[in-house]
Design a protein around this motif. Structure first.
Motif, PDB file in Angstrom:
ATOM      1  N   ALA A 527       5.123  98.126  92.626  1.00  0.00           N
ATOM      2  CA  ALA A 527       5.690  96.938  92.005  1.00  0.00           C
ATOM      3  C   ALA A 527       5.996  95.901  93.082  1.00  0.00           C
ATOM      4  O   ALA A 527       6.465  96.234  94.174  1.00  0.00           O
ATOM      5  N   LYS A 528       5.716  94.655  92.787  1.00  0.00           N
ATOM      6  CA  LYS A 528       5.957  93.578  93.739  1.00  0.00           C
ATOM      7  C   LYS A 528       7.429  93.210  93.754  1.00  0.00           C
ATOM      8  O   LYS A 528       8.073  93.071  92.710  1.00  0.00           O
ATOM      9  N   ASP A 529       7.987  93.078  94.950  1.00  0.00           N
ATOM     10  CA  ASP A 529       9.380  92.659  95.159  1.00  0.00           C
ATOM     11  C   ASP A 529      10.381  93.623  94.536  1.00  0.00           C
ATOM     12  O   ASP A 529      11.504  93.237  94.192  1.00  0.00           O
ATOM     13  N   GLU A 530       9.989  94.887  94.372  1.00  0.00           N
ATOM     14  CA  GLU A 530      10.883  95.910  93.828  1.00  0.00           C
ATOM     15  C   GLU A 530      10.647  97.217  94.574  1.00  0.00           C
ATOM     16  O   GLU A 530       9.552  97.464  95.088  1.00  0.00           O
ATOM     17  N   ASN A 531      11.658  98.068  94.610  1.00  0.00           N
ATOM     18  CA  ASN A 531      11.470  99.446  95.047  1.00  0.00           C
ATOM     19  C   ASN A 531      11.059 100.248  93.826  1.00  0.00           C
ATOM     20  O   ASN A 531      11.883 100.875  93.163  1.00  0.00           O
ATOM     21  N   ALA A 532       9.805 100.206  93.508  1.00  0.00           N
ATOM     22  CA  ALA A 532       9.339 100.854  92.281  1.00  0.00           C
ATOM     23  C   ALA A 532       7.839 101.058  92.343  1.00  0.00           C
ATOM     24  O   ALA A 532       7.122 100.399  93.101  1.00  0.00           O
ATOM     25  N   ILE A 533       7.400 101.994  91.525  1.00  0.00           N
ATOM     26  CA  ILE A 533       5.973 102.221  91.328  1.00  0.00           C
ATOM     27  C   ILE A 533       5.710 102.166  89.837  1.00  0.00           C
ATOM     28  O   ILE A 533       6.543 102.606  89.041  1.00  0.00           O
ATOM     29  N   GLU A 534       4.578 101.581  89.457  1.00  0.00           N
ATOM     30  CA  GLU A 534       4.275 101.414  88.039  1.00  0.00           C
ATOM     31  C   GLU A 534       3.020 102.186  87.678  1.00  0.00           C
ATOM     32  O   GLU A 534       1.964 101.998  88.290  1.00  0.00           O
ATOM     33  N   ILE A 535       3.135 103.046  86.677  1.00  0.00           N
ATOM     34  CA  ILE A 535       2.004 103.824  86.168  1.00  0.00           C
ATOM     35  C   ILE A 535       1.466 103.093  84.945  1.00  0.00           C
ATOM     36  O   ILE A 535       2.161 102.943  83.943  1.00  0.00           O
ATOM     37  N   THR A 536       0.207 102.639  85.023  1.00  0.00           N
ATOM     38  CA  THR A 536      -0.361 101.812  83.958  1.00  0.00           C
ATOM     39  C   THR A 536      -1.455 102.518  83.174  1.00  0.00           C
ATOM     40  O   THR A 536      -1.928 101.982  82.164  1.00  0.00           O
ATOM     41  N   GLY A 537      -1.914 103.686  83.646  1.00  0.00           N
ATOM     42  CA  GLY A 537      -2.977 104.408  82.956  1.00  0.00           C
ATOM     43  C   GLY A 537      -2.810 105.899  83.137  1.00  0.00           C
ATOM     44  O   GLY A 537      -1.898 106.376  83.837  1.00  0.00           O
ATOM     45  N   LEU A 566      14.303 104.719  85.608  1.00  0.00           N
ATOM     46  CA  LEU A 566      12.979 104.395  85.082  1.00  0.00           C
ATOM     47  C   LEU A 566      13.046 103.230  84.112  1.00  0.00           C
ATOM     48  O   LEU A 566      14.118 102.831  83.653  1.00  0.00           O
ATOM     49  N   SER A 567      11.851 102.716  83.781  1.00  0.00           N
ATOM     50  CA  SER A 567      11.701 101.699  82.743  1.00  0.00           C
ATOM     51  C   SER A 567      10.390 101.973  82.026  1.00  0.00           C
ATOM     52  O   SER A 567       9.314 101.789  82.598  1.00  0.00           O
ATOM     53  N   PRO A 568      10.436 102.457  80.777  1.00  0.00           N
ATOM     54  CA  PRO A 568       9.187 102.777  80.077  1.00  0.00           C
ATOM     55  C   PRO A 568       8.424 101.515  79.693  1.00  0.00           C
ATOM     56  O   PRO A 568       9.026 100.486  79.385  1.00  0.00           O
ATOM     57  N   SER A 569       7.093 101.594  79.706  1.00  0.00           N
ATOM     58  CA  SER A 569       6.284 100.436  79.312  1.00  0.00           C
ATOM     59  C   SER A 569       6.098 100.371  77.808  1.00  0.00           C
ATOM     60  O   SER A 569       5.700  99.339  77.272  1.00  0.00           O
ATOM     61  N   SER A 570       6.380 101.479  77.107  1.00  0.00           N
ATOM     62  CA  SER A 570       6.231 101.531  75.647  1.00  0.00           C
ATOM     63  C   SER A 570       7.250 102.495  75.084  1.00  0.00           C
ATOM     64  O   SER A 570       7.617 103.485  75.732  1.00  0.00           O
ATOM     65  N   LEU A 571       7.682 102.239  73.869  1.00  0.00           N
ATOM     66  CA  LEU A 571       8.605 103.140  73.180  1.00  0.00           C
ATOM     67  C   LEU A 571       7.876 103.983  72.139  1.00  0.00           C
ATOM     68  O   LEU A 571       8.499 104.559  71.253  1.00  0.00           O
ATOM     69  N   ASN A 572       6.561 104.071  72.275  1.00  0.00           N
ATOM     70  CA  ASN A 572       5.742 104.882  71.364  1.00  0.00           C
ATOM     71  C   ASN A 572       5.065 106.033  72.092  1.00  0.00           C
ATOM     72  O   ASN A 572       4.027 106.525  71.657  1.00  0.00           O
ATOM     73  N   GLN A 573       5.631 106.488  73.195  1.00  0.00           N
ATOM     74  CA  GLN A 573       5.052 107.573  73.971  1.00  0.00           C
ATOM     75  C   GLN A 573       5.634 108.907  73.487  1.00  0.00           C
ATOM     76  O   GLN A 573       6.846 109.049  73.335  1.00  0.00           O
ATOM     77  N   VAL A 668       5.183 117.238  89.428  1.00  0.00           N
ATOM     78  CA  VAL A 668       4.241 116.263  88.870  1.00  0.00           C
ATOM     79  C   VAL A 668       5.033 115.140  88.216  1.00  0.00           C
ATOM     80  O   VAL A 668       5.943 115.391  87.427  1.00  0.00           O
ATOM     81  N   ILE A 669       4.650 113.902  88.516  1.00  0.00           N
ATOM     82  CA  ILE A 669       5.310 112.729  87.949  1.00  0.00           C
ATOM     83  C   ILE A 669       4.289 111.947  87.125  1.00  0.00           C
ATOM     84  O   ILE A 669       3.166 111.699  87.569  1.00  0.00           O
ATOM     85  N   GLY A 670       4.662 111.584  85.913  1.00  0.00           N
ATOM     86  CA  GLY A 670       3.832 110.716  85.093  1.00  0.00           C
ATOM     87  C   GLY A 670       2.788 111.408  84.248  1.00  0.00           C
ATOM     88  O   GLY A 670       2.014 110.726  83.573  1.00  0.00           O
ATOM     89  N   ASN A 671       2.784 112.747  84.218  1.00  0.00           N
ATOM     90  CA  ASN A 671       1.759 113.439  83.439  1.00  0.00           C
ATOM     91  C   ASN A 671       1.996 114.939  83.524  1.00  0.00           C
ATOM     92  O   ASN A 671       2.829 115.416  84.293  1.00  0.00           O
ATOM     93  N   GLU A 672       1.235 115.673  82.732  1.00  0.00           N
ATOM     94  CA  GLU A 672       1.106 117.107  82.908  1.00  0.00           C
ATOM     95  C   GLU A 672      -0.045 117.328  83.890  1.00  0.00           C
ATOM     96  O   GLU A 672      -0.939 116.476  84.021  1.00  0.00           O
ATOM     97  N   LEU A 673      -0.042 118.434  84.592  1.00  0.00           N
ATOM     98  CA  LEU A 673      -1.077 118.698  85.584  1.00  0.00           C
ATOM     99  C   LEU A 673      -2.458 118.715  84.949  1.00  0.00           C
ATOM    100  O   LEU A 673      -3.459 118.403  85.600  1.00  0.00           O
ATOM    101  N   THR A 674      -2.545 119.046  83.686  1.00  0.00           N
ATOM    102  CA  THR A 674      -3.824 119.061  82.974  1.00  0.00           C
ATOM    103  C   THR A 674      -4.272 117.664  82.545  1.00  0.00           C
ATOM    104  O   THR A 674      -5.360 117.517  81.983  1.00  0.00           O
ATOM    105  N   GLY A 681       4.974 103.555  82.740  1.00  0.00           N
ATOM    106  CA  GLY A 681       6.185 102.796  83.005  1.00  0.00           C
ATOM    107  C   GLY A 681       6.460 102.708  84.490  1.00  0.00           C
ATOM    108  O   GLY A 681       5.629 103.077  85.327  1.00  0.00           O
ATOM    109  N   LYS A 682       7.664 102.199  84.821  1.00  0.00           N
ATOM    110  CA  LYS A 682       8.089 102.062  86.215  1.00  0.00           C
ATOM    111  C   LYS A 682       9.076 103.168  86.571  1.00  0.00           C
ATOM    112  O   LYS A 682       9.924 103.548  85.763  1.00  0.00           O
ATOM    113  N   LEU A 683       8.969 103.642  87.793  1.00  0.00           N
ATOM    114  CA  LEU A 683       9.915 104.607  88.350  1.00  0.00           C
ATOM    115  C   LEU A 683      10.549 104.002  89.600  1.00  0.00           C
ATOM    116  O   LEU A 683       9.845 103.490  90.476  1.00  0.00           O
ATOM    117  N   TYR A 684      11.877 104.088  89.670  1.00  0.00           N
ATOM    118  CA  TYR A 684      12.616 103.527  90.788  1.00  0.00           C
ATOM    119  C   TYR A 684      13.229 104.612  91.672  1.00  0.00           C
ATOM    120  O   TYR A 684      13.468 104.373  92.857  1.00  0.00           O
TER     121      TYR A 684
END
Length: 706
Positions: A527-537, A566-573, A668-674, A681-684
């Motif tokens: 993420a730009k200008d933040e201490n964060a990483i954003e998972i988009t796919g 965190l900050s989720p990108s969607s509330l339908n996950q 594992v962050i952002g998914n299952e290993l499979t 979303g974003k993780l801080y």
């Protein structure tokens, strides 16, 4: 790039300029990946990082096939113990794309259709439309035979060859029957469909003229030292080259030291000695070869222009022309002395801005074009420009984190060559007066401010200073509250302040560190200008080892805490979508913190639960929004609890049990290993503790902020 091959013995040597490449699979990284090299061995590189798609090792053949125009490759891939999938990707590297489920066979002669096998029927996939349909509506005769598989479809689309239990069978579609059988394995057709070839034995390739019904040896014992156990044959589209794998009297196709060789052919007989392409003790297998005969380089780029771009230089030019091949890229060369040009970059477009410049300096540029045969054009006409002396660009991507009651400040290094250093400014009020905190110029893009007070919020910006003393405009302003976080029992901590790269460092200070790896940088961004990483796919972040640190400090205990900003990108996950997990698949875990729509789910395995950590604890109060939120999941040996922004939101019934049954599952962050439970979303921040944090500590960490 051209290649000079010796095509006969020492006497009567003839040299032929041949261009092309080979693609094959290798397990040299521990996972089967695709590799590419030119025929002369140059431009040797790994093409894929398939472990980013499905991290569990894939044990089947990839069996790549190059498209008729050489631009794409076809291969099989998939999850462990699941059906094979049909994948394609650019032959020069890029994003692999899954098309469908099935065992891929080959391309159509025009490259517009891919043939594959599913449910013992031959299917076709149209690349332009994505439409798939059955090509041969009868079941090919491989059912019920141990080890049977369709190996190739004839380019004339009249027949196929498959490997049954102990033989190769040539099957004609119109007749609906096998009309020829051979011994051996690994059968294929030549690209004109007139011949079938196969491995008769470990030192014997055979080829059969289908029309004449005659066969002869294609390759016997190779004349190359002791590399004489041969498998994995592929003949080039023009029939003049053979690529294969050979080992020193070893057979196992998964572990033996197979290397990739090429052999020139004439009338399907070897000419001269084979040429070795690879040299690695792991297994290199199933290559395919593509040959170029384009000997004409592209035209040189015309109308090259150089304009001022601040202190840098903006270059532009007209596209080069090549009637026989595509333009691959443009090479940009720079010099400060006449004729002493250095390659500075390769670009795909027709413009480029160069900011690696000094002030008031005369630069000369030339541009060349490179085609898909890797032939380079003549150099363009030289353009000359003298740079201006302007203020430096503002530093970018300023971030601040707190460690040991000190402010750690980072930013991106300026590209200008005349940068002397940086100044750091601070204020207690975002609209107030900022004072410089460094006493001398800072030469690296980071700084530690130790003159701060706990529980105060500070605002920072940074400027760049050049050798002329000119100072840039200020960077973005970053606010940070100085507040010490709870550390007791901390095992792993991720602050996501790296700002670039594929490794996320463990900042817990507890040895050994458990660093994390971003598996696919095209779907996970800083993420730009933040201490964060954003998972988009659909991707994931996976531990790099040392997971035993968590296991050894948790196993046998009865307490645990998991903390996340965190900050989720969607509330339908749903799934639940895996935010952070120690697990190996959807039903085997140590713990998981996940999202179900606008709520949080917490699964935890103990000696009193099942291996999936059920029953799970949910917030069930619609607590999530698409904005930053602080979550803490705890277990005290009896009860699981979920805290949201410092407040207790949910707690379980008594479950008891300890963690002595935990396994060495990766973090594992952002998914299952499979790869089938993605979270976006974003993780801080992510922290793991070997004890239960009490409500006061949780509130303290929440007040410490992002």
């Amino acid at each position: 790039i051209t290649m000079c091959l010796i095509s006969s013995a020492e006497e009567n040597i003839s040299q032929k300029q041949v261009k092309g490449f080979i693609i094959w699979e290798s397990n040299r990284t521990g996972q089967w990946e695709l590799y590419r090299a030119n025929l002369d061995g140059s431009d040797f590189r790994q093409l894929t990082e398939l472990a980013k798609i499905y991290p569990l090792p894939y044990t089947e053949y990839l069996r790549t096939r190059v498209s008729p125009d050489g631009k794409m490759i076809l291969f099989g891939y998939g999850k462990q113990n699941a059906p094979v999938e049909v994948w394609v990707m650019p032959s020069r590297g890029g994003e692999p794309k899954k098309l469908t489920t099935g065992n891929p066979l080959n391309w159509s002669t025009d490259g517009k259709i891919i043939y594959f096998v599913r449910d013992s029927k031959i299917w076709q996939y149209e690349l332009d439309t994505g439409k798939e349909s059955i090509f041969y509506d009868k079941r090919v005769p491989v059912d019920g035979r141990n080890g049977s598989t369709v190996c190739d479809i004839n380019p004339n689309l009249k027949s196929a060859v498959f490997r049954s239990e102990k033989m190769n069978e040539y099957f004609v579609f119109d007749k609906g029957e096998t009309v020829k059988t051979t011994g051996g394995c690994e059968p294929s057709f030549t690209y004109d469909g007139k011949y079938m070839y196969w491995v008769q034995g470990p030192k014997d390739f055979r080829i059969w003229d289908i029309e004449k019904n005659t066969e002869h040896q294609l390759l016997g014992t190779p004349d190359y030292e002791n590399w004489n156990y041969t498998y994995f044959p592929r003949i080039s589209r023009d029939g003049r080259w053979l690529v294969y794998g050979a080992s020193p009297n070893q057979h196992d196709h998964n572990t033996s030291d197979y290397e990739i060789f090429i052999q020139e052919l004439k009338d399907f007989q070897p000419v001269g000695k084979p040429i070795r392409i690879t040299n690695n003790p792991k297994t290199d297998r199933w290559g395919d070869i593509f040959v170029y005969y384009d000997e004409t380089p592209p035209t040189m780029p015309l109308n090259v222009k150089a304009e001022h771009d601040g202190q840098g230089v903006k270059l532009s030019w007209e596209p080069a022309q090549d009637p026989e091949s595509d333009i691959l890229c443009y090479n940009i060369y720079k010099s400060t002395k006449s004729g002493n040009y250095q390659l500075i970059v390769k670009v795909e477009g027709t413009n480029y801005s160069d900011h690696t410049t000094d002030a008031r300096t005369k630069y000369q540029y030339v541009v060349t074009a490179v085609n898909s045969a890797e032939l380079e054009s003549p150099k363009s006409k030289t353009v000359t420009i003298t740079t201006r002396d302007t203020k430096p660009n503002s530093p970018t991507n300023l971030r601040v984190t707190v460690r040991n009651n000190q402010a750690y400040i980072k930013w991106e290094q300026n590209p200008e060559l005349d940068i002397k250093g940086y100044n750091i400014y601070r204020s207690n009020d975002p609209d107030g007066k900022y004072k410089k905190v460094n006493t001398k110029i800072v030469t690296e893009p980071n700084y530690v401010d130790s003159s701060v007070e706990v529980e105060k919020t500070y605002y920072y910006y940074v400027t760049a200073v050049d050798k002329s003393g000119q100072e840039s405009r200020r960077s973005n302003v970053f606010a940070k509250k100085i507040m010490e976080r709870t550390k007791e029992g901390l095992l792993a901590l991720y602050l996501f302040d790296e700002g670039k790269g594929n490794i996320i460092t463990d900042d817990s200070g507890v040895e050994p560190p458990i660093h994390l790896r971003i598996t696919d940088p095209t779907k996970i961004f800083w993420a730009k200008d933040e201490n964060a990483i954003e998972i988009t796919g659909n991707s994931m972040i996976v531990s790099e080892g040392n997971i035993e640190k968590i296991i050894s400090n948790i196993k046998g205990r009865k307490e645990l805490s998991i903390e996340v900003w965190l900050s989720p990108s969607s509330l339908n996950q749903t799934g639940p979508a895996r935010i952070v997990s120690m697990s190996v698949d959807p039903v085997q875990r140590n713990f998981t913190l996940g999202q179900i729509n606008d709520d949080i789910a917490f699964r935890l395995r103990t000696t009193k639960t099942d291996q999936n950590g059920l029953p799970e604890l949910d917030t069930q109060k619609h607590i999530l929004k698409q904005s930053p939120i602080h979550l803490v999941a705890t277990y005290d040996g009896n009860i699981k609890r979920l805290y949201v922004n410092g407040d207790l939101y949910s707690e379980s019934q008594q479950i008891t049990g300890d963690f002595s049954n935990w396994n060495n599952y990766p973090l594992v962050i952002g998914n299952e290993l499979t790869g089938d439970r993605p979270w976006l979303g974003k993780l801080y921040l992510v922290g793991i503790y070997n004890r239960q944090l009490n409500p006061e500590e949780i509130l303290k960490n929440y007040k410490a902020g992002l």
